[in-house]
Design an enzyme around this catalytic site. Structure first.
Site, mmCIF file in Angstrom:
data_model
loop_
_atom_site.group_PDB
_atom_site.id
_atom_site.type_symbol
_atom_site.label_atom_id
_atom_site.label_comp_id
_atom_site.label_asym_id
_atom_site.label_seq_id
_atom_site.Cartn_x
_atom_site.Cartn_y
_atom_site.Cartn_z
ATOM 1 N N GLU A 92 0.812 -1.214 0.000
ATOM 2 C CA GLU A 92 0.000 0.000 0.000
ATOM 3 C C GLU A 92 0.839 1.254 0.000
ATOM 4 O O GLU A 92 1.914 1.301 0.594
ATOM 5 C CB GLU A 92 -0.846 0.037 1.267
ATOM 6 C CG GLU A 92 -2.204 -0.540 1.064
ATOM 7 C CD GLU A 92 -3.039 -0.359 2.313
ATOM 8 O OE1 GLU A 92 -3.793 -1.263 2.620
ATOM 9 O OE2 GLU A 92 -2.916 0.676 2.964
ATOM 10 N N CYS A 112 3.242 8.663 0.874
ATOM 11 C CA CYS A 112 3.863 7.836 1.913
ATOM 12 C C CYS A 112 4.145 6.461 1.301
ATOM 13 O O CYS A 112 3.213 5.761 0.900
ATOM 14 C CB CYS A 112 2.895 7.733 3.088
ATOM 15 S SG CYS A 112 3.450 6.642 4.395
ATOM 16 N N CYS A 119 7.594 -6.239 8.364
ATOM 17 C CA CYS A 119 8.739 -5.604 9.016
ATOM 18 C C CYS A 119 9.234 -6.514 10.124
ATOM 19 O O CYS A 119 8.444 -7.129 10.845
ATOM 20 C CB CYS A 119 8.322 -4.251 9.599
ATOM 21 S SG CYS A 119 9.679 -3.376 10.408
ATOM 22 N N CYS A 123 7.473 -3.904 16.366
ATOM 23 C CA CYS A 123 6.894 -2.957 17.325
ATOM 24 C C CYS A 123 5.491 -3.436 17.696
ATOM 25 O O CYS A 123 4.692 -3.770 16.819
ATOM 26 C CB CYS A 123 6.856 -1.546 16.738
ATOM 27 S SG CYS A 123 8.498 -0.983 16.268
ATOM 28 N N CYS A 126 2.240 -1.798 16.154
ATOM 29 C CA CYS A 126 2.230 -1.526 14.708
ATOM 30 C C CYS A 126 1.714 -2.744 13.934
ATOM 31 O O CYS A 126 2.227 -3.858 14.102
ATOM 32 C CB CYS A 126 3.647 -1.168 14.254
ATOM 33 S SG CYS A 126 3.829 -1.112 12.469
ATOM 34 N N CYS A 342 -0.121 6.380 8.187
ATOM 35 C CA CYS A 342 1.133 5.662 8.035
ATOM 36 C C CYS A 342 1.271 4.686 9.201
ATOM 37 O O CYS A 342 0.854 4.963 10.308
ATOM 38 C CB CYS A 342 2.293 6.634 8.050
ATOM 39 S SG CYS A 342 2.320 7.659 6.590
HETATM 40 N N1 SAH Z 1 9.691 1.697 10.244
HETATM 41 C C1 SAH Z 1 9.714 3.105 10.253
HETATM 42 C C2 SAH Z 1 8.788 3.740 9.245
HETATM 43 C C3 SAH Z 1 7.419 3.156 9.116
HETATM 44 S S1 SAH Z 1 6.332 3.408 10.488
HETATM 45 C C4 SAH Z 1 9.473 3.640 11.651
HETATM 46 O O1 SAH Z 1 9.052 2.884 12.508
HETATM 47 O O2 SAH Z 1 9.739 4.816 11.856
HETATM 48 C C5 SAH Z 1 6.030 5.146 10.387
HETATM 49 C C6 SAH Z 1 5.563 5.761 11.688
HETATM 50 O O3 SAH Z 1 4.262 5.266 12.044
HETATM 51 C C7 SAH Z 1 6.459 5.449 12.871
HETATM 52 O O4 SAH Z 1 6.737 6.605 13.610
HETATM 53 C C8 SAH Z 1 5.637 4.487 13.672
HETATM 54 O O5 SAH Z 1 5.967 4.527 15.017
HETATM 55 C C9 SAH Z 1 4.247 4.974 13.421
HETATM 56 N N2 SAH Z 1 3.232 3.990 13.723
HETATM 57 C C10 SAH Z 1 3.245 2.667 13.498
HETATM 58 N N3 SAH Z 1 2.100 2.090 13.909
HETATM 59 C C11 SAH Z 1 1.349 3.086 14.398
HETATM 60 C C12 SAH Z 1 0.051 3.139 14.975
HETATM 61 N N4 SAH Z 1 -0.687 2.044 15.118
HETATM 62 N N5 SAH Z 1 -0.412 4.343 15.367
HETATM 63 C C13 SAH Z 1 0.326 5.446 15.236
HETATM 64 N N6 SAH Z 1 1.558 5.466 14.699
HETATM 65 C C14 SAH Z 1 2.063 4.296 14.284
HETATM 66 FE FE1 SF4 Z 2 8.518 -1.734 11.534
HETATM 67 FE FE2 SF4 Z 2 6.163 -0.822 12.313
HETATM 68 FE FE3 SF4 Z 2 8.218 -0.735 13.976
HETATM 69 FE FE4 SF4 Z 2 8.196 0.894 11.839
HETATM 70 S S1 SF4 Z 2 6.760 0.940 13.557
HETATM 71 S S2 SF4 Z 2 9.908 -0.358 12.593
HETATM 72 S S3 SF4 Z 2 7.150 -0.432 10.365
HETATM 73 S S4 SF4 Z 2 7.275 -2.593 13.167
#
Ligand code: SAH
Ligand code: SF4
Length: 358
Positions: A92, A112, A119, A123, A126, A342
């Site tokens: 996406e 974006c 990944c 996290c 996420c 995002c």
């Molecule tokens: N892997 C990278 C980029 C992709 S995630 C990173 O983690 O920075 C992009 C942003 O979205 C990151 O700051 C991440 O913490 C945030 N993010 C991921 N899941 C989220 C969620 N459920 N709600 C809000 N922000 C989220």
């Molecule tokens: Fe990966 Fe999601 Fe963590 Fe970004 S926030 S590093 S996409 S697991």
């Protein structure tokens, strides 16, 4: 097979010359790729048919992804594309448009992009992290996400102003292909967007941040911090490992000193986990005199048993940081009703369209 969107202008020139063509053929191809967005080589009308056929015969292609679904938010400001890669993997990308009055007089169309399928960082909040890791995207697959939107915008007489690497995946864990995509997107003879209009968001792999700083690019860097201490951060980012909060902050400072670009720290606010006034105080102390900017992202509850804090709680957190002298903003929410924020890409749409995506 080589996708033409994988090639840097210098590489394109080399290939054209090796095929016995004059150098300007490379410019004709580049013009077509980045101004006309052809779907296949046969559509590069600037080239003689014979040469188009030769390119096809030699294994060159265009098109590493195909649009399978398009969803627009009610206010029309957010568009999400579900793209199918050639191996049928869906990914996406999202377009977010900001009206001029909201962005100090300049309209913005930000794309974006995703850099990986899934990944490995895991996290806990996420959706992508909870999917696990499938594969790295190739540079042309990253570029093609931008090209799909460039074409959509061209039809409306608009253009892309910014690209953020904040979709699925960890860009610095796919360093080489991400960097190649950036080189193509920013090359004056490629897509030609200014380096300052690109931002990489990373979970914070210190060694890769150092490497990136030494590339001496002018791209923006956002480090996803999420916690002011290692104990809490390890809980949210189980793979943080050796990269301590202190080291992340140091690497952000070093990025600024080397490139002149100030780093933003991202902080996903999760109710009852990292949003308390005490944690805000700790964060303010940690970032004091650092000159960095912090971007608070109220959680989009997509994975695990986590909730978004109330508006009041978010404002309180922001106030404490502000009083502590920290430059702080709360992320403007866009496209949540179409799950286009995002960090929450794909999972939802796959569920929604499971019957039609094959
Ligand atoms: N892997 C990278 C980029 C992709 S995630 C990173 O983690 O920075 C992009 C942003 O979205 C990151 O700051 C991440 O913490 C945030 N993010 C991921 N899941 C989220 C969620 N459920 N709600 C809000 N922000 C989220
Ligand atoms: Fe990966 Fe999601 Fe963590 Fe970004 S926030 S590093 S996409 S697991």
């Amino acid at each position: 097979m080589t996708d033409l969107y994988r090639l840097l202008p210098e590489e394109m020139e080399k290939i054209v010359i090796e095929l016995g063509q004059p150098r300007f053929r490379a410019d004709q191809i580049l013009y077509s790729l980045y101004y006309k967005f052809p779907k296949e080589i046969s559509e590069i009308k600037q080239l003689p048919i014979q040469f188009r056929n030769e390119l096809i015969e030699k294994g060159f292609t265009i098109g590493s992804s195909k649009e399978s679904h398009r969803v627009e938010s009610q206010d029309k400001e957010t568009t999400k594309l579900l793209l199918n890669l050639n191996d049928e993997t869906p990914i996406e990308s999202v377009l977010m448009q900001y009206k001029p009055k909201k962005m100090f007089g300049h309209p913005r169309s930000t794309i974006c992009v995703s850099t990986q399928v899934g990944c490995a960082m895991g996290c806990v909040f996420c959706a992508t992290g909870q999917m696990g890791f499938e594969r790295n995207l190739k540079a042309e697959e990253i570029v093609s996400q931008v090209i799909h939107f460039a074409k959509i915008l061209l039809e409306k007489g608009q253009h892309i102003t910014n690209v953020v690497f904040m979709g699925m995946g960890e860009p610095l864990a796919n360093y080489t292909e991400t960097l190649r995509a950036i080189q193509i997107l920013t090359h004056p003879r490629g897509f030609g967007i200014g380096q300052r209009h690109i931002t990489i968001s990373t979970i914070g792999i210190v060694s890769a941040i150092e490497k990136l700083a030494n590339e001496k690019l002018q791209i923006g860097l956002a480090i996803s911090l999420h916690a002011p201490n290692d104990k809490l951060r390890q809980m949210l980012v189980p793979t943080a490992g050796q990269d301590s909060v202190k080291e992340l902050i140091k690497s952000g400072k070093n990025y600024f000193l080397t490139t002149g670009r100030r780093v933003t720290f991202e902080y996903a606010l999760i109710e009852g986990v990292n949003d308390t006034p005490e944690i805000a105080e700790e964060l303010a102390l940690l970032l004091k005199d650092n000159g960095s900017h912090i971007n608070l992202i109220p959680l989009n509850p997509t994975a695990g048993d986590f909730s978004r804090p109330s508006r009041r709680r978010v404002m309180e957190f922001e106030r404490i940081l502000y009083n502590g002298g920290i430059n702080c903003t709360v992320r403007v929410e866009k496209g949540t009703e179409i799950s286009a924020a995002c960090g929450q890409l794909r999972t939802d749409i796959l569920e929604k369209y499971n019957n039609t995506v094959n």
